[in-house]
Design a protein around this motif. Sequence first.
Motif, PDB file in Angstrom:
ATOM      1  N   LYS A 188       0.860  -1.182   0.000  1.00  0.00           N
ATOM      2  CA  LYS A 188       0.000   0.000   0.000  1.00  0.00           C
ATOM      3  C   LYS A 188       0.901   1.238   0.000  1.00  0.00           C
ATOM      4  O   LYS A 188       1.896   1.282   0.719  1.00  0.00           O
ATOM      5  CB  LYS A 188      -0.909   0.000   1.234  1.00  0.00           C
ATOM      6  N   TYR A 189       0.514   2.204  -0.786  1.00  0.00           N
ATOM      7  CA  TYR A 189       1.262   3.458  -0.875  1.00  0.00           C
ATOM      8  C   TYR A 189       0.403   4.572  -0.294  1.00  0.00           C
ATOM      9  O   TYR A 189      -0.605   4.941  -0.869  1.00  0.00           O
ATOM     10  CB  TYR A 189       1.625   3.753  -2.334  1.00  0.00           C
ATOM     11  N   ASP A 190       0.799   5.086   0.866  1.00  0.00           N
ATOM     12  CA  ASP A 190       0.097   6.173   1.547  1.00  0.00           C
ATOM     13  C   ASP A 190       0.995   7.410   1.450  1.00  0.00           C
ATOM     14  O   ASP A 190       1.780   7.702   2.348  1.00  0.00           O
ATOM     15  CB  ASP A 190      -0.166   5.775   3.002  1.00  0.00           C
ATOM     16  N   LEU A 191       0.900   8.093   0.327  1.00  0.00           N
ATOM     17  CA  LEU A 191       1.857   9.146  -0.009  1.00  0.00           C
ATOM     18  C   LEU A 191       1.213  10.525   0.094  1.00  0.00           C
ATOM     19  O   LEU A 191       0.564  10.991  -0.835  1.00  0.00           O
ATOM     20  CB  LEU A 191       2.400   8.913  -1.423  1.00  0.00           C
ATOM     21  N   SER A 192       1.426  11.169   1.220  1.00  0.00           N
ATOM     22  CA  SER A 192       0.894  12.515   1.413  1.00  0.00           C
ATOM     23  C   SER A 192       1.712  13.544   0.651  1.00  0.00           C
ATOM     24  O   SER A 192       1.206  14.606   0.292  1.00  0.00           O
ATOM     25  CB  SER A 192       0.891  12.882   2.897  1.00  0.00           C
ATOM     26  N   ILE A 193       2.983  13.237   0.435  1.00  0.00           N
ATOM     27  CA  ILE A 193       3.869  14.156  -0.278  1.00  0.00           C
ATOM     28  C   ILE A 193       4.855  13.334  -1.102  1.00  0.00           C
ATOM     29  O   ILE A 193       5.319  12.280  -0.664  1.00  0.00           O
ATOM     30  CB  ILE A 193       4.597  15.116   0.689  1.00  0.00           C
ATOM     31  N   THR A 194       5.132  13.809  -2.313  1.00  0.00           N
ATOM     32  CA  THR A 194       6.077  13.109  -3.189  1.00  0.00           C
ATOM     33  C   THR A 194       7.058  14.068  -3.857  1.00  0.00           C
ATOM     34  O   THR A 194       7.949  13.630  -4.567  1.00  0.00           O
ATOM     35  CB  THR A 194       5.333  12.321  -4.290  1.00  0.00           C
ATOM     36  N   ASP A 195       6.898  15.355  -3.625  1.00  0.00           N
ATOM     37  CA  ASP A 195       7.712  16.354  -4.303  1.00  0.00           C
ATOM     38  C   ASP A 195       8.936  16.727  -3.466  1.00  0.00           C
ATOM     39  O   ASP A 195       9.008  17.810  -2.877  1.00  0.00           O
ATOM     40  CB  ASP A 195       6.864  17.596  -4.607  1.00  0.00           C
ATOM     41  N   PHE A 196       9.894  15.785  -3.394  1.00  0.00           N
ATOM     42  CA  PHE A 196      11.144  16.036  -2.682  1.00  0.00           C
ATOM     43  C   PHE A 196      12.202  15.098  -3.237  1.00  0.00           C
ATOM     44  O   PHE A 196      11.895  14.126  -3.925  1.00  0.00           O
ATOM     45  CB  PHE A 196      10.983  15.854  -1.162  1.00  0.00           C
ATOM     46  N   ASP A 197      13.451  15.405  -2.988  1.00  0.00           N
ATOM     47  CA  ASP A 197      14.572  14.590  -3.457  1.00  0.00           C
ATOM     48  C   ASP A 197      15.086  13.712  -2.326  1.00  0.00           C
ATOM     49  O   ASP A 197      15.044  14.101  -1.150  1.00  0.00           O
ATOM     50  CB  ASP A 197      15.716  15.476  -3.957  1.00  0.00           C
ATOM     51  N   ILE A 198      15.573  12.543  -2.715  1.00  0.00           N
ATOM     52  CA  ILE A 198      16.168  11.613  -1.741  1.00  0.00           C
ATOM     53  C   ILE A 198      17.405  10.980  -2.365  1.00  0.00           C
ATOM     54  O   ILE A 198      17.637  11.082  -3.572  1.00  0.00           O
ATOM     55  CB  ILE A 198      15.178  10.505  -1.324  1.00  0.00           C
ATOM     56  N   ALA A 199      18.183  10.310  -1.549  1.00  0.00           N
ATOM     57  CA  ALA A 199      19.348   9.585  -2.050  1.00  0.00           C
ATOM     58  C   ALA A 199      18.878   8.412  -2.899  1.00  0.00           C
ATOM     59  O   ALA A 199      17.944   7.696  -2.523  1.00  0.00           O
ATOM     60  CB  ALA A 199      20.195   9.088  -0.882  1.00  0.00           C
ATOM     61  N   ALA A 200      19.508   8.237  -4.041  1.00  0.00           N
ATOM     62  CA  ALA A 200      19.168   7.122  -4.925  1.00  0.00           C
ATOM     63  C   ALA A 200      19.355   5.804  -4.188  1.00  0.00           C
ATOM     64  O   ALA A 200      20.286   5.652  -3.392  1.00  0.00           O
ATOM     65  CB  ALA A 200      20.052   7.159  -6.173  1.00  0.00           C
ATOM     66  N   PHE A 201      18.449   4.873  -4.423  1.00  0.00           N
ATOM     67  CA  PHE A 201      18.484   3.531  -3.831  1.00  0.00           C
ATOM     68  C   PHE A 201      18.344   3.528  -2.311  1.00  0.00           C
ATOM     69  O   PHE A 201      18.823   2.626  -1.638  1.00  0.00           O
ATOM     70  CB  PHE A 201      19.767   2.780  -4.216  1.00  0.00           C
ATOM     71  N   SER A 202      17.702   4.534  -1.754  1.00  0.00           N
ATOM     72  CA  SER A 202      17.606   4.579  -0.296  1.00  0.00           C
ATOM     73  C   SER A 202      16.358   3.890   0.245  1.00  0.00           C
ATOM     74  O   SER A 202      16.369   3.416   1.380  1.00  0.00           O
ATOM     75  CB  SER A 202      17.656   6.029   0.199  1.00  0.00           C
ATOM     76  N   ILE A 203      15.290   3.789  -0.526  1.00  0.00           N
ATOM     77  CA  ILE A 203      14.041   3.216  -0.030  1.00  0.00           C
ATOM     78  C   ILE A 203      13.840   1.777  -0.520  1.00  0.00           C
ATOM     79  O   ILE A 203      13.365   0.927   0.227  1.00  0.00           O
ATOM     80  CB  ILE A 203      12.827   4.071  -0.451  1.00  0.00           C
ATOM     81  N   GLN A 204      14.214   1.491  -1.750  1.00  0.00           N
ATOM     82  CA  GLN A 204      13.977   0.156  -2.314  1.00  0.00           C
ATOM     83  C   GLN A 204      14.572  -0.954  -1.446  1.00  0.00           C
ATOM     84  O   GLN A 204      13.906  -1.971  -1.216  1.00  0.00           O
ATOM     85  CB  GLN A 204      14.484   0.090  -3.757  1.00  0.00           C
ATOM     86  N   PRO A 205      15.782  -0.810  -0.894  1.00  0.00           N
ATOM     87  CA  PRO A 205      16.299  -1.870  -0.016  1.00  0.00           C
ATOM     88  C   PRO A 205      15.448  -2.089   1.234  1.00  0.00           C
ATOM     89  O   PRO A 205      15.366  -3.203   1.744  1.00  0.00           O
ATOM     90  CB  PRO A 205      17.707  -1.389   0.360  1.00  0.00           C
ATOM     91  N   LEU A 206      14.792  -1.027   1.726  1.00  0.00           N
ATOM     92  CA  LEU A 206      13.915  -1.179   2.891  1.00  0.00           C
ATOM     93  C   LEU A 206      12.671  -1.990   2.523  1.00  0.00           C
ATOM     94  O   LEU A 206      12.232  -2.853   3.291  1.00  0.00           O
ATOM     95  CB  LEU A 206      13.505   0.193   3.433  1.00  0.00           C
ATOM     96  N   ILE A 207      12.116  -1.722   1.344  1.00  0.00           N
ATOM     97  CA  ILE A 207      10.969  -2.492   0.861  1.00  0.00           C
ATOM     98  C   ILE A 207      11.392  -3.946   0.651  1.00  0.00           C
ATOM     99  O   ILE A 207      10.674  -4.877   1.029  1.00  0.00           O
ATOM    100  CB  ILE A 207      10.411  -1.888  -0.450  1.00  0.00           C
ATOM    101  N   GLU A 208      12.554  -4.132   0.067  1.00  0.00           N
ATOM    102  CA  GLU A 208      13.075  -5.483  -0.170  1.00  0.00           C
ATOM    103  C   GLU A 208      13.211  -6.250   1.143  1.00  0.00           C
ATOM    104  O   GLU A 208      12.805  -7.407   1.245  1.00  0.00           O
ATOM    105  CB  GLU A 208      14.427  -5.399  -0.884  1.00  0.00           C
TER     106      GLU A 208
END
Length: 131
Positions: free
Chosen positions: A77-97
Amino acid sequence: MFSQIKPHFFFNTITTIQALCHSDPQKASETLGTFANYVRQNLTRQTENLIPFEHELEHIKTYVDIEMLRFANIEVKYDLSITDFDIAAFSIQPLIENAIKHGMMGKEEGTLHVVLKTYQKGNDYIIEVSD
């Protein structure tokens, strides 16, 4: 982060595509395209430091689509209140994995629910991954 992408995921995906070639050739073709997109995203982002969150989200969704072929009892489930920001590449996918990998360990029945949530608190952007 790129170096942390697990070789097992690559091999498992290739094996899944191989099995689909016999049972559902159309799905095998679609999955091969999805996997090619995933690999392309990884190669493209190797040199990038910060990327738009939307790009990381696209990468996450590609990863999840592939994993859902292997594990039919995953719901993200994607509960995304905000999406307009920058993050470090590959920082979230490993957490989902990790949420999927560790959530599936020993799970013989029922659905694994993973939630990716974003929101802003003051000047901070908060990203939560839960299972």
